[in-house]
Design a protein around this motif. Sequence first.
Motif: not given
Lengths: 414, 414
Positions: B114-140
């Motif tokens: 896993x590249x260091x860059x990918x870590x931002x794909x695990x970001x959230x903000x307080x008012x957001x909930x994550x939408x799981x992506x069953x087929x890719x690395x980018x959650x919504x």
Amino acid sequence: MKKPPVAEIISIGTELLLGEIVDTNASFIAAKLRDLGIFVYRKSTLGDNLERLANAITEALARADLIILSGGLGPTDDDTTREAIAAALNEKPAIDSRLLENLQKMFAARKRPMAEKNKKQAWLINSATALDNPVGTACGWMVKKDGKIIVALPGPPSELTRMWNEQVEPRLPVSGQVLFHKTIHTTGIGESDLAEKISQFTMLESPGIGTYARKSGVDVRVAAVATTRQMAIEIAQPVIANIEKILAPWIFGYDDETVVSAIKKILDLRRETISCMESVTGGQLASELTNCPGISTCFKGSITAYTNQIKITAGVAEELINRHGAVSAEVALAMAKASQKMFNTTWGLATTGVAGPDCLEGKTPGTAWVAVTGPGIEYTTFQDWPGDREMVKNRVCRTVLQSFFNTLKEKGQG
Amino acid sequence: MKKPPVAEIISIGTELLLGEIVDTNASFIAAKLRDLGIFVYRKSTLGDNLERLANAITEALARADLIILSGGLGPTDDDTTREAIAAALNEKPAIDSRLLENLQKMFAARKRPMAEKNKKQAWLINSATALDNPVGTACGWMVKKDGKIIVALPGPPSELTRMWNEQVEPRLPVSGQVLFHKTIHTTGIGESDLAEKISQFTMLESPGIGTYARKSGVDVRVAAVATTRQMAIEIAQPVIANIEKILAPWIFGYDDETVVSAIKKILDLRRETISCMESVTGGQLASELTNCPGISTCFKGSITAYTNQIKITAGVAEELINRHGAVSAEVALAMAKASQKMFNTTWGLATTGVAGPDCLEGKTPGTAWVAVTGPGIEYTTFQDWPGDREMVKNRVCRTVLQSFFNTLKEKGQG
């Protein structure tokens, strides 16, 4: 240096907001503007609503130098583009006698009465000149005011493209800027991996570098703007050369090239041929190959063998299917060899797997083997990547074409 | 009555502004929102630029209740959707440990670092909930703040559509309005002819009726909005019944049905089977057939015979090719019969023609014959409709599938 002009594109029509029609006009205009060195920062789509459209034009005028509108120039009440431009500029439309005469002639030529409603197609405002429409009743507008330009064109693509080429482009101000760009296609490397490898260049202000994940792999686009094409090339070329060195193992082509055209290039050079036997891809592999112009020099044919009986008729040993199942490495390999024999080709490609939605031989949708056989080479690749039928077919095609391309490249170097 | 919610769609990606890609995500989302009774007033497209994107989100928040963003969730520096939402809402993104763990697991499962860059794909903000992506690395992200909703989804259509259906739609607020709609698919009648036949209904305020020319023929869409589904159906149904009576000779299906699924339905009912031999369509006919789930009940296979030698091997008489040329009615018929025999099927379909860009046997691109053979039936259809390779392949597929469908319908009535 003069700042290059910034444009916005506004597409108008409720049908475009309903999700039923793909807006090819905006793509056409965007591509044309890009080649003129004019930057497009935003595209918007609005419905047939005078107030919202007038607001959108006012907002765009605050951000951009050039606004291109398409649609909403018909004769009916829901066509409000002329009214919206007039409202945004605080002008009043009036009938132009030359335009009215043209319109009346057009209806007379078609032996149809002109409805009262059509008269608004002869409207102009003070700051607008008319753009004639040789193939329809809706003329366009070219508005120049306070250093800004608004162009309004009718929505039917055949009218819009012709009017753009003949009347809009020659009248646009020359930006004094030329864009040079080159797209490098890669396959077999993920976007983030690739981005890390070329990160020293993606930070540059110029040339601008973007990476785009595509069905075929990851594209790297390098673009530079300068006052001459030669200068733009001189900015972009050294960076392109460096990126090529870093990404060499994964590059399969440039700009309009595809994996298939890259495969064809190598096969033609070596006077080699291919054929396929398809199960899970169901004809799509052949169809992708035959989308490439001139492919008949190296592609001889493919058989979609959708039953075990056909696989056996085409040369796969029944015993193999009975022992390993049709979805197996052994049968994939036998299919590739059988196609080589049947079509008398240098290479054979084969696909077998489960497209879904149901399981097959206890295997789940997305399970697939592809096989490549040729002079001194035979191998299979397994993949298990769930999805709907079209996704599975697509991915198996990617896998077999990419692995075959890599095989051809490696063989050439060996 | 509660005011129905208003939505805007923002598509993100410089490539979408460059005119190279047609944005199917926005059309998909617009259609889905429409069916939920949510009005879309504006669609916008922006490039990979944090400041401009953040401004666009701020503007949209002032106009709409719901904003759907697609794209810009990749791991690289030019993916700025998370940053732009955070900036527009004045929040700060931080790594979410659950998301980071998921991401690490996904890379481990694919045996890739896993590249260091990918870590931002695990970001959230307080008012957001994550939408799981069953087929890719980018959650919504699904953001709820001050009565407004922002949804951010990854750009790849296969990821976006699945996440929309499984995770976004169930979480959207109900509008209080329900839309009922039915699309009637016709083939073999032109749009203006059809429109005249049903003109007494297209004038109605409700249900709304639209006609759309498609590759497959002309669609008629009947739609009604009411406070309950039952009431919407009661508005639409009588009009649908009348239109069905008028258009009966040309209707082949409804809503998600295709010509292929309509063909499958009839063949399955009669326990009949088909196979093909393709030249000009180069596998596309088989591929269109195999896009239909469960087609293996009636489709046995196809051979793409891209050389005369293969046609002969597959059972076409050499003498026929020599006398009439491979692009001829006689050879089309022989190909259809040969496929019937080879695959042991009730029906045989065949295509032969010139895909271009070069002429073949003195015939120009677009020239084609299709053949249908079956119990007591054999005929060929000629067509000459110039275009590029993909257009020619497409049109020949339309012709053979539509004429075969009409044959099956007529045979059933005879």
